[in-house]
Design an enzyme around this catalytic site. Structure first.
Site, PDB file in Angstrom:
ATOM      1  N   GLY A 167      37.938  46.806  41.676  1.00 27.04           N
ATOM      2  CA  GLY A 167      37.925  47.289  40.263  1.00 27.04           C
ATOM      3  C   GLY A 167      36.270  47.339  38.768  1.00 27.04           C
ATOM      4  N   GLY A 186      38.600  53.406  42.946  1.00 24.66           N
ATOM      5  CA  GLY A 186      39.610  53.642  42.395  1.00 24.66           C
ATOM      6  C   GLY A 186      39.559  54.719  41.404  1.00 24.66           C
ATOM      7  N   PRO A 195      44.502  53.183  46.493  1.00 27.10           N
ATOM      8  CA  PRO A 195      45.467  53.910  47.287  1.00 27.10           C
ATOM      9  C   PRO A 195      45.888  53.917  45.437  1.00 27.10           C
ATOM     10  CG  PRO A 195      45.947  51.762  47.211  1.00 27.10           C
ATOM     11  CD  PRO A 195      44.465  51.639  47.072  1.00 27.10           C
ATOM     12  N   LYS A 221      47.388  44.072  49.664  1.00 30.10           N
ATOM     13  CA  LYS A 221      46.517  44.391  48.434  1.00 30.10           C
ATOM     14  C   LYS A 221      47.158  43.628  46.773  1.00 30.10           C
ATOM     15  CE  LYS A 221      44.428  48.048  45.546  1.00 30.10           C
ATOM     16  NZ  LYS A 221      44.411  47.863  44.051  1.00 30.10           N
ATOM     17  N   CYS A 268      50.156  47.226  41.860  1.00 32.55           N
ATOM     18  CA  CYS A 268      50.565  47.549  41.046  1.00 32.55           C
ATOM     19  C   CYS A 268      51.061  47.056  39.702  1.00 32.55           C
ATOM     20  CB  CYS A 268      51.699  48.999  41.816  1.00 32.55           C
ATOM     21  SG  CYS A 268      52.105  49.823  39.737  1.00 32.55           S
TER      22      CYS A 268
END
Length: 377
Positions: free
Chosen positions: A232, A255, A44, A170, A128
C-alpha cells in the site's frame, strides 16, 4: 470480536517496529520450500499483472510476482480470460496464482486445478475492493464473515497439502474503519496453515482513497510467526525503507508504482543495500524493455486485443516524460501493431535526443477506477 480485543486492536501505535540500524531491510526469504532472491514483490492487479508484466518486473529485480486473480467458478475455467491469466509459459518460478471465490469447496477445487497447470504457490484473495467482486461476497467482502473466510482458508490448505504447495493470503486491514479485523483473521489463517500474509494498509471501504496506514501491519507482525508482507502506497525507495522499519515486515509488495516503472524494484533494492540512489535507466535500456514488453503482450492477447490493451501500459511509461501526453493521444488512435511499434520507436528517438536517460520519477500513484477492475474469470 470481543470489545476488549477491538479496543486493543485500535491502539496500534504501541506495536510499531523500532527503526534500529542493524535490521536487514533487504534479504532473501522463503515461502514454504521456495527460496526467493529478495523481499521485493509484485502485487496481483487485475488487468495488469499478466505473464508479460510479471516477467518484466522479475527481470528488473522483483523477487516474486503473483498472477491476476483467477475465479473459483468451474464454468469459467476454460474461458479465454482465465486461460490467459493461467498462462505461465517461460516464467521463472515460483509460479504463484491468486484465486478468488466464496465457496470453500469451489476454492479447494480451483487450487487443485491451478496446481495441475503449474501453480507452485496458491494465494487467496481477500483484498480486492472492487464492487464487482465484493457484491458476490468475494475479495475483501469475505472479511465481514470471519467464519466463512477461515473455512475457505482451511479448505484450500487441505487441497494444497498433498501437493506440498504453500498457501498464502492477501487481505486488507478490515472492511471499514470500525471493523479492522485483519489481526483476528491473521491468527486464524496462521493456525489453519497459511505460510505468508500480505496486508494492504487500507480498509475495503477506502478503496484506494486516502493514505495507507501501517500500524495494523506492525500489530499483525508482532503476533504471528509466519512472514508478513506490507502493501500500500510504496512508491519510492525511501517509502519502502520507511515501511519496512515501521512495521518490521519481512517484505514489501508494490503494485501501482510499478505500472510503467518496472525498474522500481532494482532501484529499491539498491537503495536498501547502499542508501544511495541509482541513476534513471538509459533510454536505450528502456527501448529494449518496452519493445520486448510490447511484443510479448501482443503475443499473449493477439493483435486486435493486444494493441488496445497495450495502450494503458504505454501510457503509464510516458506519463511523466517530455511529450508524453501527445504520444499517449497518438498511440490511443493506432490499431495496427506495427504502427504502434513504429510510433514508440519514433517517440524514443525524440526522447533520446534530449537526454540519454529517462526523466527521474515523480511519486505519483495511478488511481485505478474500481469499475475497470474486472471480476475474476
Amino acid at each position: 470480536m470481543p470489545p476488549d480485543f477491538l479496543s486493543g486492536c485500535l491502539n496500534f501505535r504501541q506495536y510499531n517496529a523500532s527503526p534500529f540500524s542493524i535490521f536487514r531491510l533487504t534479504h532473501s526469504m522463503r515461502i514454504g520450500p521456495h527460496a526467493l532472491p529478495n523481499n521485493l514483490m509484485v502485487a496481483p492487479m487485475a488487468g495488469v499483472t499478466d505473464r508479460p508484466f510479471r516477467k518484466l518486473c522479475k527481470a528488473w529485480g522483483a523477487g516474486y510476482a503473483v498472477s491476476e486473480m483467477v475465479t473459483s467458478r468451474r464454468e469459467l475455467w476454460n474461458s479465454l480470460k482465465t486461460s490467459r491469466r493461467a498462462d505461465h509459459q517461460g516464467e521463472t518460478g515460483p509460479i504463484a496464482v491468486q484465486i478468488a471465490g466464496t465457496d470453500p469447496q469451489e476454492m479447494a477445487d480451483a487450487a487443485r486445478y491451478n496446481i495441475e497447470r503449474g501453480a507452485q504457490i496458491i494465494d487467496i484473495n481477500m483484498g480486492c475492493p472492487a464492487k464487482k467482486v465484493c457484491n458476490v461476497w468475494a475479495g475483501s467482502a469475505l472479511m465481514q464473515n470471519e467464519a466463512l473466510a477461515l473455512k475457505i482458508v482451511q479448505a484450500v490448505v487441505a487441497a494444497c497439502e498433498p501437493h506440498r504447495v504453500p498457501v498464502t493470503l492477501k487481505m486488507r486491514t478490515g472492511w471499514c474503519h470500525d471493523q479492522r479485523n485483519a489481526p483476528v483473521l491473521a491468527l486464524g489463517a496462521q493456525d489453519a496453515g497459511v505460510q505468508m500474509l500480505t496486508i494492504h494498509g487500507r480498509t475495503r471501504d477506502q478503496g484506494y482513497r486516502g493514505q495507507a496506514e501501517y500500524d495494523t501491519i506492525a500489530l499483525i507482525k508482532s503476533r504471528v510467526h509466519i512472514p508478513v508482507v506490507a502493501n500500500g502506497d510504496i512508491d519510492s525507495p525511501e517509502k519502502a525503507r520507511e515501511v519496512l522499519r515501521r512495521t518490521g515486515a519481512d517484505a514489501v509488495m508494490i503494485g501501482r508504482a510499478a505500472q510503467g516503472r518496472p525498474w522500481i524494484f532494482r532501484d529499491i533494492q539498491h537503495f536498501l543495500q547502499t542508501g544511495e540512489h541509482l541513476a534513471p535507466p538509459l533510454v536505450r535500456e528502456v527501448r529494449r524493455v518496452l519493445s520486448e514488453h510490447l511484443t510479448e503482450h501482443i503475443g499473449l492477447y493477439g493483435e486486435y486485443t493486444g494493441v488496445r490493451s497495450a495502450r494503458k501500459h504505454l501510457g503509464w511509461y510516458v506519463r511523466d516524460w517530455p511529450g508524453g501526453d501527445a504520444f499517449r493521444q497518438r498511440i490511443n488512435a493506432i490499431e495496427d501493431p506495427q504502427h504502434q511499434v513504429d510510433a514508440l520507436q519514433a517517440y524514443l528517438d525524440q526522447l533520446e535526443s534530449i537526454s540519454d536517460r529517462i526523466p527521474a520519477p515523480r511519486t505519483v500513484m495511478v488511481e485505478p477506477q474500481l469499475s475497470d477492475i474486472t471480476q475474476p474469470s
